[in-house]
Write an enzyme that holds these catalytic residues in place. Structure first.
Site, PDB file in Angstrom:
ATOM      1  N   TYR A   1       1.138  -0.854   0.476  1.00 41.50           N
ATOM      2  CA  TYR A   1      -0.023   0.308   0.272  1.00 41.50           C
ATOM      3  C   TYR A   1       0.965   1.569   0.168  1.00 41.50           C
ATOM      4  O   TYR A   1       0.846   2.337  -0.179  1.00 41.50           O
ATOM      5  CB  TYR A   1      -0.923  -0.040   1.137  1.00 41.50           C
ATOM      6  CG  TYR A   1      -1.747   1.392   1.437  1.00 41.50           C
ATOM      7  CD1 TYR A   1      -2.908   0.944   0.127  1.00 41.50           C
ATOM      8  CD2 TYR A   1      -1.530   2.228   2.490  1.00 41.50           C
ATOM      9  CE1 TYR A   1      -3.844   2.439   0.669  1.00 41.50           C
ATOM     10  CE2 TYR A   1      -2.713   2.931   2.286  1.00 41.50           C
ATOM     11  CZ  TYR A   1      -3.732   2.872   1.442  1.00 41.50           C
ATOM     12  OH  TYR A   1      -4.831   4.006   1.977  1.00 41.50           O
TER      13      TYR A   1
ATOM     14  N   LYS B   1       1.169   4.431  -3.222  1.00 40.21           N
ATOM     15  CA  LYS B   1       0.571   5.093  -2.812  1.00 40.21           C
ATOM     16  C   LYS B   1       1.973   6.121  -2.902  1.00 40.21           C
ATOM     17  O   LYS B   1       1.751   8.005  -2.641  1.00 40.21           O
ATOM     18  CB  LYS B   1       0.255   5.939  -1.275  1.00 40.21           C
ATOM     19  CG  LYS B   1      -1.053   5.154  -1.102  1.00 40.21           C
ATOM     20  CD  LYS B   1      -2.058   5.330  -1.919  1.00 40.21           C
ATOM     21  CE  LYS B   1      -3.976   4.561  -1.317  1.00 40.21           C
ATOM     22  NZ  LYS B   1      -4.760   5.295  -2.698  1.00 40.21           N
TER      23      LYS B   1
END
Length: 326
Positions: free
Chosen positions: A187, A191
């Site tokens: 993640y 991002k």
């Protein structure tokens, strides 16, 4: 009520629930016509689902409606314009169809809000290939796919018009990238990639009249309910400090004409607070006394420098996690 987005059309991905839903409702409240994107039903990432919104009347049809259709119906019930797109933005051709749906329905696309995402949290030493690939696919590739087709549309319009057109991209990054998140390597990487995509897009598309910015929202949604369990939970009837409604107004602003000079920026937003994140700056520079650095010379200049740095300090900006209103 002021409607600064009147006459503009928008896409919001992952808008069937949570943060995306709040963003779609806010854009509609500000006057935009919205394409509400999400999967047909929960858990269907990768399924070939694509259809225009069907009008939802009373009766049994509403009970089984897909989340995106429910949000589109909610917007129409409030007097706005909305259609649903049921599909996977991480699929290149479905992303193409999503942008085309906005153009076919409203004549053009003006605003793209990329929000769709999933979590597959695990420590780096425990993470499997599928857990890595799926998160990178949905977040980073999903952002690329929609941005690519939207940028093709804006570039063609700009060439036809002989000058800049109106275009806004709002991407969704995360504090997991800024501060580092030990249990979210997939993640955090996705991002971080989204920030790189955003700044690159901002530079590439500025001449066409398009801005691209990224936000790092903190919101309690179905996707993050385990992450924020017991964290700043509201007491009494007050609004949850982590409610998506704290984030949606910033998305509305960045999508609007007032933000025309805001481009290539990263902003943290939650709980009645917006923080502008400064770009990285060079902290120190060392030059070799010879033609090429040697191991020994690097040891002489870098080791003392890092010996004087705070223990445990990295490139991650963990202080962003302490940001709050007031």
């Amino acid at each position: 009520m002021s409607q600064p987005l009147a006459g503009l059309s928008a896409i919001v991905t992952g808008a069937g629930r949570g943060l995306g839903r709040a963003e779609a409702l806010e854009l509609a409240r500000l006057g935009a016509s919205v394409v509400v994107n999400d999967l047909g039903q929960p858990g269907q990432w990768g399924s070939p689902l694509l259809e225009r919104s069907r009008e939802l009347g009373g009766g049994s049809g509403e009970a089984s409606a897909a989340p995106a259709e429910e949000v589109a119906a909610e917007i129409r019930a409030a007097g706005g314009q909305a259609v649903a797109h049921l599909g996977d933005v991480a699929d290149h051709q479905q992303a193409r169809a999503l942008v085309q749906l906005a153009v076919d329905t409203y004549g053009k696309l003006d605003i793209l809000v990329n929000n769709a995402g999933i979590l597959r949290d695990r420590m780096i030493f425990s993470m499997g290939e599928d857990e890595w690939d799926s998160v990178i696919r949905v977040h980073l590739k999903g952002h690329f796919n929609t941005t690519h087709f939207a940028s093709v549309h804006w570039r063609a319009r700009s060439k036809e018009a002989g000058g800049p057109v109106y275009g806004r991209i709002v991407n969704t990054s995360s504090e997991a990238f800024l501060a580092g998140s030990a249990g979210q390597p997939n993640y955090a990487a996705a991002k971080g990639g989204i920030v790189g995509l955003t700044t690159s897009s901002a530079l590439a598309l500025g001449k066409y009249g398009v801005t691209a910015n990224a936000i790092c929202p903190r919101a309690r949604t179905r996707m993050t309910e385990d992450v924020f369990a017991g964290f700043n939970e509201p007491s009494g009837g007050e609004l949850d400090p982590l409610a998506p409604e704290h984030v949606a107004p910033l998305v509305g602003y960045l999508a609007g004409p007032a933000a025309g000079k805001v481009n290539g920026q990263l902003l943290v937003v939650h709980g009645g607070m917006v923080a502008v994140v400064e770009r990285p700056r060079v902290a120190a520079k060392f030059d070799t006394a010879k033609e090429v650095f040697s191991y020994e010379e690097l040891d002489e200049v870098l080791s003392p420098y890092y010996a004087d740095r705070p223990s445990g300090e990295t490139f991650a900006a963990s202080e962003v996690l302490a940001l709050k209103r007031g």
